[in-house]
Design an enzyme around this catalytic site. Structure first.
Site, PDB file in Angstrom:
ATOM      1  N   PHE A 242       0.846  -1.201   0.000  1.00 38.74           N
ATOM      2  CA  PHE A 242       0.000   0.000   0.000  1.00 38.74           C
ATOM      3  C   PHE A 242       0.873   1.240   0.000  1.00 38.74           C
ATOM      4  CE2 PHE A 242      -2.096  -3.603   1.909  1.00 38.74           C
ATOM      5  CZ  PHE A 242      -3.290  -3.656   1.204  1.00 38.74           C
ATOM      6  N   ILE A 466      -0.058  -6.392  -7.200  1.00 35.45           N
ATOM      7  CA  ILE A 466       0.188  -6.253  -5.761  1.00 35.45           C
ATOM      8  C   ILE A 466      -1.023  -6.720  -4.951  1.00 35.45           C
ATOM      9  CG2 ILE A 466       1.870  -4.438  -6.170  1.00 35.45           C
ATOM     10  CD1 ILE A 466      -0.157  -2.385  -5.174  1.00 35.45           C
ATOM     11  N   GLU A 727      -6.542   3.924  -4.773  1.00 29.77           N
ATOM     12  CA  GLU A 727      -6.313   4.810  -3.636  1.00 29.77           C
ATOM     13  C   GLU A 727      -7.468   5.757  -3.334  1.00 29.77           C
ATOM     14  OE1 GLU A 727      -2.115   5.692  -3.140  1.00 29.77           O
ATOM     15  OE2 GLU A 727      -1.844   5.282  -5.249  1.00 29.77           O
TER      16      GLU A 727
HETATM   17 MO1  MOS Z   1       0.812   3.927  -3.430  1.00 28.62          MO
HETATM   18  S1  MOS Z   1       0.612   4.868  -1.610  1.00 28.62           S
HETATM   19  O1  MOS Z   1       1.742   4.973  -4.366  1.00 28.62           O
HETATM   20  O2  MOS Z   1       1.451   2.391  -3.169  1.00 28.62           O
END
Ligand code: MOS
Length: 760
Positions: A242, A466, A727
């Protein structure tokens, strides 16, 4: 018909839930040794003596590395590393001297035959310090903060310093308040992990849980003077990142330990080390002042942030949302920074915008009450279609739709205008809302696509998943472009040997990588069609490109679909095992983190580059709605319902996108209600040392989360029209909850987390 947008489950989901997906720490090597860290127990000072005798005698110990015996690395300027394409989140090279910069800093590395032996021996290392007084209290250090000329998420740190004072003084309505946010720590399920394997002294392979495999490759090649092609980084799966998995000590420590013992070495951080050694969201003190005219139109916005950093250029740019959210003739937004003896702050989900929105969106609510206006009406009145800093229109903005759809879905009209009017038994019920905003990034990216005679398609790209769904969306994009089933697509990513891509940071992966996948797949499709047209044995021989359609793995005549030729037959007749294309996209709005000049394996650039980056400002938008219940006697607060409406361009996969927003909302319920890293300011040590006392939300803390998407493509960003979704879902969450808390009990909490003592 289209594959894009479908709510497909992750194509690697079965591998993950069955334990078959291999994460960095699971790539065990023959003859592998284990490293464990010795950490500083003071926050500032120097090591005067370090005695490793007992540790060295301990069973299974191979070596103990300290500043006394660690190989020296060349010194370099951070900027030179960045220029090479590398990055470290904390500029502190392993064990190069005896200085202590923060509590928990790694000051020794024990390497042993087993993990347990290394961990046990690490406790036997004897250290003497010369202590200095650390500073870990932001409030105390605030007076020493300065306004540096730096750039962070959302642009330059300082805008119009001092320009708000005069318009504020002459505004008929004014509010001024100070909001604070706490230090939050990163806790992805998978802690940080690296296995480093040297072959001789010039070839290195690392299995490393990272958000940026090429960052990692370039970092290692720069620091250890290796040819980039001799450094291979593998990160096929990540158990969450994150913002924290972009260059932390585990990488260099594993690599240097492996070099020291001439064996593969694994180094995995403990959960407790996540609290000290791999970055954090910095705390902030945020002063917001708003002025309006008599009708409620903003005349001025001032947002003054004080935050800290240490050993990094990264800072929590909390003033950023105030630059772009609302229309105001005067906007002053500043970020003052001081230094604390705490490990380097770093990016954390929605950096700057998440913490900053708490202040500006709470202030907007306070002003709405002062004016006696509905908070949504007040925001609509101050809507802006242009970015007033860049003086450019937004590429696409449907924030008004977000308000409308959210209000309807949430039942905003049932909100009581005044606090303490809505009761359920012993609880006060409150409704609150906030706007969300986050920049839309896109960087240079490349992808290679290969169609084989068996009708299967392989997509290769050095991007990384991710945990967000990148594998799946790549497959959907390729399937869509060739109109073949997702099942016939094989996605290979997470390997630095593949065509270059930017790090998975700044919510840019979808917007950067998918246009490259699409362009490469289109090129394969076009070449294949030409093969058919040029082949005298093909039913489509000599036909024009315009006359030919495709679908289900065949080309056919649009006017007469019976006249067709299949992909596999065309390849077979042409005696070609495969047809492949590698394409790089040169996008607008490069955030500067990606590989600037893709290597020669790129055969061409797609045609979607244009000068839209000079014509538009790129942001995503959203609206957040919270219902909270607060116990009258205990002050306990519970988020009962949450509605999030997101304007993030085209939705590539309705399911993974929804998961991203839900995850972001949950993440920020933690920020709003419980997450807080506290220090004992006398000694500079964190007192929240593990998940036992650093509280994160659990199932019972999380309500139903109702997610809506505007789902309108933003074709100025890319031909695919998707902006990032990782985000923005968290921006505005804490303020929506704080605003709901005020609506419930009439108490304005200006400090996160909103623990019960603040609500009583
Ligand atoms: Mo994000 S806070 O750029 O992994």
């Amino acid at each position: 018909m289209t594959e894009i947008g479908k709510p497909l489950s992750r194509i690697e989901g079965k591998l993950k839930i069955s334990g078959m997906a291999q994460y960095a720490a699971e790539f065990n090597q023959p003859n592998m040794a284990y490293a464990f860290a010795v950490q500083a127990t003071i926050a500032k000072g120097t090591i005067t003596k370090i005695d490793t005798t007992a540790a060295l005698k301990s069973a299974g110990v191979i070596t103990v590395l300290t500043h006394q015996n660690m190989a020296r690395l060349k010194k370099f300027e951070p900027m030179d590393l960045f220029k090479s394409g590398g990055s470290l989140s904390e500029f502190l090279l392993p064990l190069q001297d005896n200085k202590i910069e923060y509590y928990g800093q790694i000051i020794g590395m024990v390497v042993a035959e087993t993990y347990e032996q290394a961990r046990s021996a690490a406790r036997l290392v004897q250290i003497r310090y010369s202590r200095q007084t650390p500073v870990t209290d932001l409030k105390k250090a605030a007076a020493t903060a300065v306004l540096p000329k730096m750039t962070g998420e959302g642009g330059p740190a300082q805008l119009n310093e001092g320009k708000a004072a005069a318009p504020l003084a002459s505004s008929p309505h004014r509010i001024e308040a100070t909001y604070t946010t706490s230090i939050e720590n990163h806790h992805p399920m998978e802690t940080h992990a690296t296995i480093a394997v040297w072959e001789g002294s010039d070839r290195l392979t690392v299995y490393h849980g990272t958000q940026g495999i090429l960052f990692t490759q370039k970092t290692l090649s720069f620091i250890f003077d290796l040819k980039p092609e001799n450094v291979r980084v593998l990160s096929p799966y990540l158990g969450g990142g994150f913002g924290c998995k972009l260059g932390w000590p585990e990488l260099l420590f594993a690599v240097m330990s492996a070099r020291a013992v001439q064996r593969p070495v694994k180094f995995v951080t403990t959960r407790q080390m996540m609290q000290t050694t791999v970055g954090r969201r910095a705390s902030t003190i945020q002063k917001v002042a708003l002025g309006t005219d008599t009708g409620g139109r903003l005349t001025v916005i001032r947002h003054q942030v004080t935050t800290f950093n240490n050993l990094t250029q990264v800072f929590e740019a909390s003033a950023s949302p105030s630059k772009v959210l609302y229309k105001a003739p005067a906007i002053e937004a500043t970020n003052a920074i001081t230094k604390l003896n705490i490990g380097a702050p770093t990016q954390m989900r929605g950096p700057g915008f998440s913490s900053g929105s708490f202040a500006i969106e709470s202030a907007m609510d306070e002003m709405a009450y002062k004016l006696g206006m509905d908070p949504i009406q007040f925001r609509i009145l101050n809507y802006t279609a242009t970015d007033q800093v860049e003086k450019l229109p937004f590429s696409a903005k449907y924030l008004l739709d977000c308000y409308r759809i959210g209000a309807e879905a949430f039942g905003w009209n049932r909100r009581k205008l005044q606090p303490r009017q809505n009761r359920q038994g012993n609880y006060f019920v409150g409704y609150g809302m906030a706007s969300a905003i986050y920049p839309a990034h896109r960087s240079v990216a490349t992808a290679k696509v290969r169609l084989t005679q068996d009708g299967k398609l392989k997509v290769m790209s050095a991007t990384q998943d991710i945990g967000t769904g990148t594998y799946t969306i790549i497959a959907q994009t390729a399937a869509d472009t060739l109109r073949i089933p997702v099942e016939s697509i094989n996605v290979e990513i997470g390997d630095s040997n593949l065509p270059p891509c930017p790090p998975a940071a700044g919510s840019q992966t979808v917007a950067s990588v998918m246009p490259a996948v699409m362009a490469a797949a289109e090129q394969v499709r076009n070449e294949l069609m030409q093969l058919a047209i040029n082949d005298s044995k093909s039913a489509l021989h000599g036909k024009s490109v315009e006359a030919i359609g495709f679908g289900g793995g065949t080309f056919f005549l649009k006017d007469d679909p019976g006249v067709a030729d299949s992909f596999t037959t065309i390849l077979r007749r042409a005696n070609r095992d495969a047809i492949e294309a590698c394409v790089g996209t040169k996008p607008i709005g490069d955030m500067g983190l990606g590989p600037k000049s893709p290597p020669c394996m790129i055969t061409n650039f797609s045609a979607d580059a244009n000068d839209d980056d000079k014509k538009y400002s790129f942001y995503s938008f959203g609206a957040q709605f919270a219902e909270v219940w607060i116990d009258e006697d205990f002050g306990t607060i519970k988020v009962k319902r949450f509605t999030s409406v997101q304007d993030v361009g085209r939705i590539m996969n309705e399911k993974t996108a929804r998961s991203q927003v839900m995850g972001s909302v949950i993440y920020h319920i933690g920020q709003a209600l419980m997450e807080e890293t506290l220090f004992d300011n006398r000694f500079g040590n964190p007192v929240t040392r593990s998940l036992a006392d650093y509280h994160v939300p659990v199932q019972l803390d999380i309500p139903d989360i109702d997610v809506h998407f505007i789902n309108k493509p933003d074709l100025h960003v890319s031909p695919i029209g998707a902006r990032g979704v990782g985000e923005i879902g968290g921006v505005g969450v804490a303020s929506a909850i704080a605003n709901a808390a005020f609506n419930a009990v009439g108490k304005r909490v200006r400090s996160l987390p909103m623990t019960l003592d603040k609500l009583l």
